[in-house]
Design a protein around this motif. Structure first.
Motif, short mmCIF file in Angstrom:
data_model
loop_
_atom_site.label_atom_id
_atom_site.label_comp_id
_atom_site.label_asym_id
_atom_site.label_seq_id
_atom_site.Cartn_x
_atom_site.Cartn_y
_atom_site.Cartn_z
N GLY A 128 -12.18 -47.43 -32.00
CA GLY A 128 -13.48 -47.75 -31.41
C GLY A 128 -13.69 -46.95 -30.13
N LEU A 129 -12.64 -46.86 -29.35
CA LEU A 129 -12.70 -46.11 -28.10
C LEU A 129 -13.02 -44.65 -28.38
CD1 LEU A 129 -11.95 -46.21 -25.01
CD2 LEU A 129 -9.70 -45.47 -25.70
N ASN A 310 -4.80 -57.51 -26.64
CA ASN A 310 -4.54 -56.08 -26.77
C ASN A 310 -5.80 -55.27 -26.97
OD1 ASN A 310 -1.70 -55.91 -26.54
ND2 ASN A 310 -1.81 -54.24 -28.01
N ALA A 311 -6.74 -55.83 -27.72
CA ALA A 311 -7.99 -55.12 -27.94
C ALA A 311 -8.76 -54.99 -26.62
CB ALA A 311 -8.84 -55.84 -28.98
N SER A 312 -8.69 -56.03 -25.80
CA SER A 312 -9.42 -55.96 -24.53
C SER A 312 -8.78 -54.93 -23.61
CB SER A 312 -9.48 -57.33 -23.86
OG SER A 312 -8.33 -57.56 -23.09
N ALA A 313 -7.44 -54.77 -23.74
CA ALA A 313 -6.78 -53.75 -22.92
C ALA A 313 -7.29 -52.36 -23.30
CB ALA A 313 -5.28 -53.83 -23.11
N ALA A 314 -7.44 -52.12 -24.60
CA ALA A 314 -8.00 -50.83 -25.02
C ALA A 314 -9.45 -50.75 -24.57
CB ALA A 314 -7.89 -50.68 -26.53
N GLY A 315 -10.13 -51.90 -24.58
CA GLY A 315 -11.52 -51.93 -24.13
C GLY A 315 -11.67 -51.51 -22.68
N THR A 316 -10.73 -51.94 -21.82
CA THR A 316 -10.85 -51.58 -20.41
C THR A 316 -10.72 -50.07 -20.20
OG1 THR A 316 -8.51 -52.02 -20.08
CG2 THR A 316 -10.01 -53.73 -19.38
N LEU A 317 -10.10 -49.39 -21.18
CA LEU A 317 -9.99 -47.93 -21.04
C LEU A 317 -11.36 -47.26 -21.15
CD1 LEU A 317 -6.82 -47.15 -23.14
CD2 LEU A 317 -7.11 -46.92 -20.68
N SER A 328 -9.71 -53.60 -14.21
CA SER A 328 -8.66 -54.62 -14.15
C SER A 328 -7.55 -54.05 -13.28
CB SER A 328 -8.11 -54.92 -15.53
OG SER A 328 -7.39 -53.82 -16.03
N ALA A 329 -6.62 -54.91 -12.90
CA ALA A 329 -5.52 -54.43 -12.06
C ALA A 329 -4.75 -53.32 -12.78
CB ALA A 329 -4.58 -55.59 -11.74
N THR A 330 -4.53 -53.54 -14.08
CA THR A 330 -3.80 -52.53 -14.84
C THR A 330 -4.58 -51.22 -14.86
OG1 THR A 330 -3.14 -54.36 -16.24
CG2 THR A 330 -2.54 -52.18 -16.97
N ALA A 331 -5.90 -51.33 -15.06
CA ALA A 331 -6.72 -50.12 -15.11
C ALA A 331 -6.69 -49.40 -13.77
CB ALA A 331 -8.15 -50.48 -15.50
N ALA A 332 -6.65 -50.16 -12.67
CA ALA A 332 -6.62 -49.53 -11.35
C ALA A 332 -5.34 -48.72 -11.17
CB ALA A 332 -6.73 -50.59 -10.25
#
Lengths: 500, 163, 322
Positions: A128-129, A310-317, A328-332
């Motif tokens: 999707g990304l 997990n899908a939301s983690a890919a979404g934050t990318l 998100s903190a991880t994205a930062a």
């Protein structure tokens, strides 16, 4: 779109070199190893391991980085399932059913459905990304504070799924969570609330401290209190270590539904990873053919939220890569990582450095595959942990809980909070108060309040702004429906029963 | 724990626990309300300030306290099973000893050893010395892993400074 | 902790010999502890870890260890830090944000109690509007604000932080009552940026780095930066050149505990000086996009005093501190 496919193929050709595959494997291994430490979520895992990757060339480090990221995410779920100690707020829901499964000897299938679910969700979300990023992100940007507020209200309504059999006790738990959410500096005015002059409270209450205190410490106290009268039996393995046909049948739909929730909500700049896991849990509880298993270890309750996470983690990318927005903190932390490789995420990234972007996306695919390859054989090893004699198992859990808390914030105040929440968790278990709503309240309360006040501040106090946006209005209607529908149905079925 | 909640209240007297919980909730509501009163009026274009949420939460807690009283009068508060308080207190002592050791500068490893040993004892183990020993080894491994491999700082005491 | 650094010390010694450097023996024997009063991963933590690498690799100190003490804009760490009175082997990273946090959090410990060592880096603050906004310049924005301050919504970082202070100063500079600004705080850069891109607010304020990508892609209009002088590579006028008397940078610095002897202070100043001039440090600055804003010793102490006064006044006039 054809260009995307071509570019992705090129990305794969780079990522498929044997040395690159090895880097991916090392990354997944390190990420899992650090991610399983309770209290250390994916953000801290990536932050801690980032320096390891600097020594490599850009593509190599990017691939290892993707591996660490996925490994860290999966590691958090492992502790949730095995020892009821979520490493981050988004894997809190996993602990609800997952730990029950683990104690009943079904830890193997729980870990497997989590790993495969994460794989499926990661795969679909990464596709999707790759295909829709620039297009979807335009929509995500249009989300304003009023829309977010409506989304939070939907999430609030779904909390009732975690209430257990008494709305009164569920609401009590939720409101104590909301109260804890007030603690700290108010984001909009800078005013301190409920801090009682303790500077450590100014930043508010850490979700992981509350979750680990309530879940892990509270559980340990509760089990100890019943040792003599109703000793707990933990079976490491009962039945199949691997997922049975039945497990597959019950997991694949939750995976897909979890992905469908996680990816779009994760790609919203203020969507977050928690809300999709709450929504997924609620939906699975409503749709399952085995409602009696919920609260006692239902595999759908692990499969759905794990996929959503997990899908939301890919979404934050998506906002990260296309707009340079770390949501998100991880994205930062990932943004900081990208900058190290000379990558400046933003609207120009896809145009200027397609090699690196597609290389990263290919790396995510590969890291995802590596995660499954590495972790499925490890499941047998993990569940053996539960064979440790009970006194040592729980003593070890408490040591890990304390350690995770100190590592994230080395202050005695944090440890005292852990102890207080542990005691609270114990008392709540004794009187049959559900625990999850409190954590949900702590997460959602401040988010909802901030978005509400932001929306009102921009509209200069006009409450109509909350329903003017069609999206917000729709979401609020869904929330109202979800609230009213069960009551209506109940009335309806009673009516029917009377007619019969 | 409460498979047959409804079946339990027959002939039982009012449950003091329910009233205690209600009193606790009221106390929390009072604390939140008091805190809200102490907040300065912040002029904001939103029309509502930081105290609005506090008032909402305080009202909710008070309402729940009322609900709990009703439930207690009807005898609907679940009655917990017997509890082995000695076990719980031993584990709490372990947690308290851990916090005290760290606060007093005794270091991470002794703190974890105390926590491990006392928790295991709470779960019925008698060999405290052995368990403390296991705790030391566990604490040491964790300490070395965190500080050497991950460069995270953990509380230091006399033992930790040897490394 | 400090005793097993033989290998590092060996490497450092080799570097020192190879480079033929021979500063005072005091500096090289320093075993530093650098406090980052924030969680791992943030700006202060990154600064502390970059310092750690540059200090040891350049041989300015024997060893350096980073300690994270997160909480309340760094004031939790600050309160702990001042306890190390007279300890010449400790440093703490801080910055503009801490100056404000001390006031808004009513911290009992202030920066008066530390020994200022040096300002290290700085970031330019910028004002942007959505690309389709009718506002084309800082003057337009000033006019809109004068016409009705309520209708100009600003997106930026946390309440009382650098961005908020800058908006307050902007209002003050053009003669608008700073208490009347409609400032909407967002946590973290991402959310604020999304609100600006989505046209939910009138203007946005943050470090230039946050906006750079969007500005270059034409999605945001950069109307001014708040530097004293025009900055090379940034295509925008300064507020001062637009007739608005406002200059502000988001700086990061390093301080030492109170009660240091002159020798101790000198040793730390020398170590930091050596670090700032090392290749490692300069490369880190480039990689992270930080501007070199090195200002040491008494000059920095005076600068810090001045900033404290200025921030205190603005926070009072915005109504965040009484």
């Amino acid at each position: 779109m054809l260009d995307s496919v071509f570019a992705l193929a090129q990305g794969f050709s780079v990522a498929f070199e044997p040395t690159k595959l090895l880097f991916a494997l090392i990354g997944v291994f390190l990420g899992t190893a650090v991610g399983v430490l309770p209290g250390i979520g994916p953000a801290l895992t990536v932050a801690l391991l980032l320096p390891v990757t600097f020594k490599l060339d850009p593509t190599g480090s990017l691939i290892m980085f993707a591996g660490i990221y996925y490994g860290g995410m999966y590691g958090g779920s492992t502790t949730s399932i095995l020892i009821n100690t979520p490493g981050e707020s988004a894997s809190m829901i996993t602990a609800l059913e997952g730990n029950k499964m683990a104690k009943a000897g079904r830890g193997g299938p729980a870990l497997a459905t989590s790993a495969v679910g994460s794989f499926v969700a990661g795969l679909i979300a990464t596709i999707g990304l790759a295909l829709f990023a620039p297009w979807l992100v335009e929509i995500a940007i249009q989300f304003g504070p009023a829309d977010y507020f409506a989304l939070m209200i939907v999430a609030f309504v779904t909390v009732s799924a975690t209430f257990g059999d008494s709305p009164l006790r569920g609401l009590t738990s939720l409101f104590i969570g909301l109260m804890l959410g007030l603690v700290g500096i108010d984001a909009l005015s800078g005013q301190a609330r409920l801090t009682f002059g303790v500077p450590e409270l100014l930043d508010g209450i850490e979700v992981t401290t509350l979750a680990v205190g309530l879940f892990a410490v509270g559980e340990a106290l509760f089990v100890a209190s019943r040792m003599k009268h109703a000793p707990e039996t933990i079976e490491p393995v009962r039945g199949s270590l691997w997922m049975t046909r039945e497990d597959w049948k019950r997991s694949w739909k939750p995976w897909l539904r979890g992905t469908a929730l996680g990816f779009p909500i994760g790609s919203l700049p203020a969507g977050g990873a928690e809300i999709p896991t709450f929504l997924s849990y609620t939906i699975e509880k409503r749709l399952t053919k085995h409602p009696e298993e919920f609260g006692k270890g239902a595999i759908e309750g692990v499969a759905g939220p794990e996929a959503a996470n997990n899908a939301s983690a890919a979404g934050t990318l998506m906002p990260l890569l296309t707009l340079g927005l770390p949501t998100s903190a991880t994205a930062a932390i990932m943004l900081a990582g990208f900058q190290q490789y000379g990558l400046n995420p933003g609207p120009l990234l896809f145009a200027e450095r397609p090699d690196l972007v597609w290389g990263l996306i290919a790396s995510l695919f590969i890291a995802n595959v590596m995660l499954v390859i590495l972790n499925l054989p490890l499941i047998g090893l993990w569940v053996r942990l539960l064979a440790i004699p009970q006194p040592w198992l729980y003593a070890g859990i408490l040591v890990f809980a304390a350690m995770g808390t100190i590592a994230a914030n080395p202050s005695p105040v944090e440890l005292v909070m852990l102890a207080v929440f542990g005691l609270l968790g114990f008392v709540m278990r004794r009187y049959d108060y559900p625990i999850a709503p409190m954590v949900v309240g702590l997460i959602l309360g401040p988010m909802a309040e901030t978005q509400l006040r932001r929306a009102l501040q921009i509209s200069l106090g006009d409450p109509m702004a909350l329903i003017e946006s069609p999206l917000a209005a729709t979401l609020l209607a869904i929330a109202a429906l979800a609230l009213v529908a069960p009551v209506l149905f109940r009335g309806l079925s009673r009516f029917k029963a009377e007619e019969d | 724990m409460t498979q047959e909640e409804d079946g339990r209240n027959d002939g039982r007297k009012r449950d003091p626990v329910g009233f205690a919980i209600a009193a606790g909730l009221l106390a929390l509501a009072g604390a939140v309300a008091r805190d809200a009163m102490g907040m300065g009026a912040v002029s904001s274009y939103a029309g509502i300030g930081p105290s609005a949420a506090s008032w909402a939460v305080a009202a909710g807690l008070a309402a729940l306290a009322a609900g709990t009283i009703v439930a207690a009068v009807r005898g609907k508060i679940p009655v917990p099973e017997q509890s082995d308080n000695a076990a719980v207190l031993t584990i709490l002592a372990g947690i308290a000893a851990m916090i005290a050791t760290i606060t007093a500068g005794g270091g991470f490893i002794p703190a974890m050893a105390l926590l491990f040993g006392l928790t295991a004892r709470g779960f019925g183990r008698r060999a405290l010395a052995t368990d403390l020993g296991i705790g030391v080894v566990l604490g040491l491994l964790v300490y070395l892993g965190f500080t050497k491999l991950l460069a995270l700082s953990l509380p230091q005491g006399p033992i930790e400074r040897l490394f | 902790m400090f005793r097993s650094y033989k290998s590092v010390a060996g490497a450092v010694a080799a570097l020192v010999v190879a480079a033929g450097l021979s500063t005072g023996a005091l500096g090289q024997s320093l075993e530093l502890k650098i406090m980052a009063p924030a969680a791992p991963g943030g700006g202060w933590d990154q600064t502390a870890r970059a310092m750690q690498a540059a200090l040891t690799e350049s041989g300015a100190v024997k060893s350096a260890q980073v300690v994270n003490v997160p909480g309340a804009g760094g004031t939790v760490g600050l309160a702990q830090f001042v306890n190390a009175k007279g300890d010449g082997s400790q440093l703490m990273v801080n910055g503009f944000v801490m100056v404000g946090a001390i006031l808004t959090n009513k911290s009992p410990v202030t920066l008066e109690q530390v020994t200022p060592i040096a300002r290290l880096t700085a970031e330019n603050q910028a004002i942007v509007v959505p690309a389709d906004s009718p506002i084309k310049s800082a003057k337009d924005l000033a006019e809109a604000l004068k016409a009705d301050p309520a209708k100009v919504t600003w997106a930026g970082g946390s309440a009382g932080g650098t961005d908020h202070i800058m908006v307050g100063l902007f209002a003050k500079a053009i003669g608008v009552d700073p208490t009347k600004i409609n400032y909407v705080p967002f946590s973290g850069g991402g959310e604020a940026l999304a609100a600006i891109l989505g046209g939910k607010v009138t203007a946005g304020v943050s470090g230039y780095g946050e906006f750079e990508g969007q500005v270059k892609a034409g999605k945001l209009r950069l109307i001014a930066i708040a530097a004293e002088e025009p900055v090379q590579g940034i295509d925008a006028p300064t507020l001062k050149s637009e007739g608005i008397d406002l200059a502000i940078v988001n700086w990061r610095s390093v301080v030492a505990p109170p009660g240091l002897s002159d020798e101790q202070k000198k040793a730390l100043l020398e170590a930091i000086d050596k670090m700032v001039k090392s290749n490692q440090w300069q490369e880190t600055l480039k990689a992270k996009g930080w501007d070199d804003a090195y200002l040491a010793g008494d000059d920095f102490a005076a600068y810090l005093k001045n900033e404290q006064v200025r921030v205190g006044e603005v926070l009072k006039s915005i109504g965040l501190v009484n």
